[in-house]
Design a protein around this motif. Sequence first.
Motif, mmCIF file in Angstrom:
data_model
loop_
_atom_site.group_PDB
_atom_site.id
_atom_site.type_symbol
_atom_site.label_atom_id
_atom_site.label_comp_id
_atom_site.label_asym_id
_atom_site.label_seq_id
_atom_site.Cartn_x
_atom_site.Cartn_y
_atom_site.Cartn_z
ATOM 1 N N ALA A 53 0.825 -1.210 0.000
ATOM 2 C CA ALA A 53 0.000 0.000 0.000
ATOM 3 C C ALA A 53 0.862 1.265 0.000
ATOM 4 O O ALA A 53 0.425 2.333 0.403
ATOM 5 N N ASN A 54 2.120 1.133 -0.456
ATOM 6 C CA ASN A 54 3.008 2.306 -0.468
ATOM 7 C C ASN A 54 2.584 3.314 -1.530
ATOM 8 O O ASN A 54 2.204 2.918 -2.630
ATOM 9 N N PRO A 55 2.703 4.614 -1.235
ATOM 10 C CA PRO A 55 2.448 5.618 -2.276
ATOM 11 C C PRO A 55 3.533 5.561 -3.358
ATOM 12 O O PRO A 55 4.643 5.088 -3.098
ATOM 13 N N LEU A 149 -10.708 12.359 -27.191
ATOM 14 C CA LEU A 149 -10.102 11.592 -26.097
ATOM 15 C C LEU A 149 -10.038 12.341 -24.787
ATOM 16 O O LEU A 149 -9.853 11.735 -23.733
ATOM 17 N N THR A 150 -10.162 13.669 -24.824
ATOM 18 C CA THR A 150 -9.927 14.454 -23.611
ATOM 19 C C THR A 150 -10.764 13.998 -22.407
ATOM 20 O O THR A 150 -10.204 13.798 -21.325
ATOM 21 N N PRO A 151 -12.078 13.746 -22.549
ATOM 22 C CA PRO A 151 -12.836 13.270 -21.380
ATOM 23 C C PRO A 151 -12.308 11.937 -20.842
ATOM 24 O O PRO A 151 -12.224 11.731 -19.624
ATOM 25 N N PHE A 152 -11.911 11.042 -21.755
ATOM 26 C CA PHE A 152 -11.340 9.738 -21.380
ATOM 27 C C PHE A 152 -10.037 9.947 -20.604
ATOM 28 O O PHE A 152 -9.813 9.343 -19.547
ATOM 29 N N ILE A 153 -9.179 10.833 -21.108
ATOM 30 C CA ILE A 153 -7.890 11.120 -20.468
ATOM 31 C C ILE A 153 -8.111 11.684 -19.055
ATOM 32 O O ILE A 153 -7.481 11.240 -18.094
ATOM 33 N N LEU A 154 -9.033 12.615 -18.935
ATOM 34 C CA LEU A 154 -9.330 13.229 -17.629
ATOM 35 C C LEU A 154 -9.810 12.180 -16.642
ATOM 36 O O LEU A 154 -9.370 12.141 -15.491
ATOM 37 N N SER A 155 -10.704 11.323 -17.110
ATOM 38 C CA SER A 155 -11.255 10.308 -16.213
ATOM 39 C C SER A 155 -10.167 9.320 -15.787
ATOM 40 O O SER A 155 -10.114 8.889 -14.630
ATOM 41 N N CYS A 156 -9.255 8.969 -16.698
ATOM 42 C CA CYS A 156 -8.163 8.043 -16.357
ATOM 43 C C CYS A 156 -7.215 8.647 -15.321
ATOM 44 O O CYS A 156 -6.817 7.974 -14.365
ATOM 45 N N ILE A 157 -6.861 9.917 -15.498
ATOM 46 C CA ILE A 157 -5.950 10.552 -14.533
ATOM 47 C C ILE A 157 -6.629 10.621 -13.161
ATOM 48 O O ILE A 157 -6.040 10.250 -12.141
ATOM 49 N N THR A 158 -7.887 11.057 -13.147
ATOM 50 C CA THR A 158 -8.625 11.183 -11.881
ATOM 51 C C THR A 158 -8.684 9.853 -11.140
ATOM 52 O O THR A 158 -8.432 9.783 -9.930
ATOM 53 N N THR A 159 -8.977 8.776 -11.866
ATOM 54 C CA THR A 159 -9.054 7.450 -11.248
ATOM 55 C C THR A 159 -7.706 7.038 -10.671
ATOM 56 O O THR A 159 -7.618 6.553 -9.540
ATOM 57 N N GLN A 160 -6.644 7.244 -11.442
ATOM 58 C CA GLN A 160 -5.323 6.777 -10.996
ATOM 59 C C GLN A 160 -4.799 7.570 -9.799
ATOM 60 O O GLN A 160 -4.046 7.032 -8.987
ATOM 61 N N LEU A 161 -5.203 8.815 -9.681
ATOM 62 C CA LEU A 161 -4.740 9.601 -8.523
ATOM 63 C C LEU A 161 -5.254 9.023 -7.208
ATOM 64 O O LEU A 161 -4.681 9.257 -6.156
ATOM 65 N N LYS A 162 -6.324 8.229 -7.290
ATOM 66 C CA LYS A 162 -6.875 7.609 -6.073
ATOM 67 C C LYS A 162 -6.071 6.370 -5.645
ATOM 68 O O LYS A 162 -6.362 5.759 -4.629
ATOM 69 N N PHE A 163 -5.072 5.988 -6.443
ATOM 70 C CA PHE A 163 -4.248 4.817 -6.084
ATOM 71 C C PHE A 163 -3.256 5.140 -4.967
ATOM 72 O O PHE A 163 -2.448 4.288 -4.622
ATOM 73 N N ASP A 164 -3.239 6.364 -4.475
ATOM 74 C CA ASP A 164 -2.213 6.852 -3.552
ATOM 75 C C ASP A 164 -0.971 7.248 -4.339
ATOM 76 O O ASP A 164 0.134 6.735 -4.155
ATOM 77 N N ILE A 165 -1.209 8.186 -5.239
ATOM 78 C CA ILE A 165 -0.146 8.761 -6.065
ATOM 79 C C ILE A 165 0.288 10.066 -5.402
ATOM 80 O O ILE A 165 -0.544 10.832 -4.931
ATOM 81 N N ASN A 166 1.587 10.296 -5.380
ATOM 82 C CA ASN A 166 2.112 11.552 -4.872
ATOM 83 C C ASN A 166 1.754 12.666 -5.868
ATOM 84 O O ASN A 166 2.204 12.634 -7.009
ATOM 85 N N THR A 167 0.920 13.612 -5.434
ATOM 86 C CA THR A 167 0.465 14.659 -6.372
ATOM 87 C C THR A 167 1.351 15.908 -6.338
ATOM 88 O O THR A 167 1.087 16.889 -7.020
#
Length: 224
Positions: A53-55, A149-167
């Motif tokens: 569970a590491n960031p 593709l822009t809506p798809f790209i936005l949704s992908c980034i938003t989802t992945q940030l919830k993985f515990d990504i250092n923002t």
Amino acid sequence: MHSNHFSQKILQFLSTLKTPTALPSGVHVLNPYQEAEVFNLCKRFYTQYYADANPRNIILGINPGRLGGGLTGIPFTDPIKLQTICGIDNDLSKKAELSADFIYLMIAAYGSPSEFYKDFYFSSVSPLGFTKEGKNLNYYDDKKLTKRLTPFILSCITTQLKFDINTKTAYCLGEGENYKFLSKLNEEHHFFETIIPLAHPRFIMQYKRKSVNQYIDAYLKAFN
């Protein structure tokens, strides 16, 4: 395996990637995650390196190519590196891919795949790749494609940030169009505090091969 493991979040994300519809004519999507054999390789890879569970820090490429991530489902990893360096046997056609060549030289300089993947997570601005007339197509090569593709790209980034990504910092592979597009999105949506552009591995291997070591040093310096 715990559902809060980084690996589970990645696999869940990849398994639900929906191919964007209404693409410009002649543009085809590379979605290797719909193939059981490839998804199984992804399972093995992400379980091997991300079952904690590491960031992580995120590194964003452009979009997968047909000989690397578009084939193995793992960004910047061709079938050869997957087998010989990551120890994951596969029946995919054993061709080397330029970007993967550079990335795994850089990972070796960092320490090892397990040390590197403990700190970093590779994705792409568009996690699915594209081809036109049998050749790789970047999401920004076609204005119509970029827009759709822009809506798809936005949704992908938003989802992945919830993985515990250092923002605090994101790393962008590609100092030109990819960086320009990502920076513009970031200005609007404030995903990251800073985006650091790095030369794209393909550019390095194609045009600056004699300076590979300097580019590896530049990557490691940016990561520190």
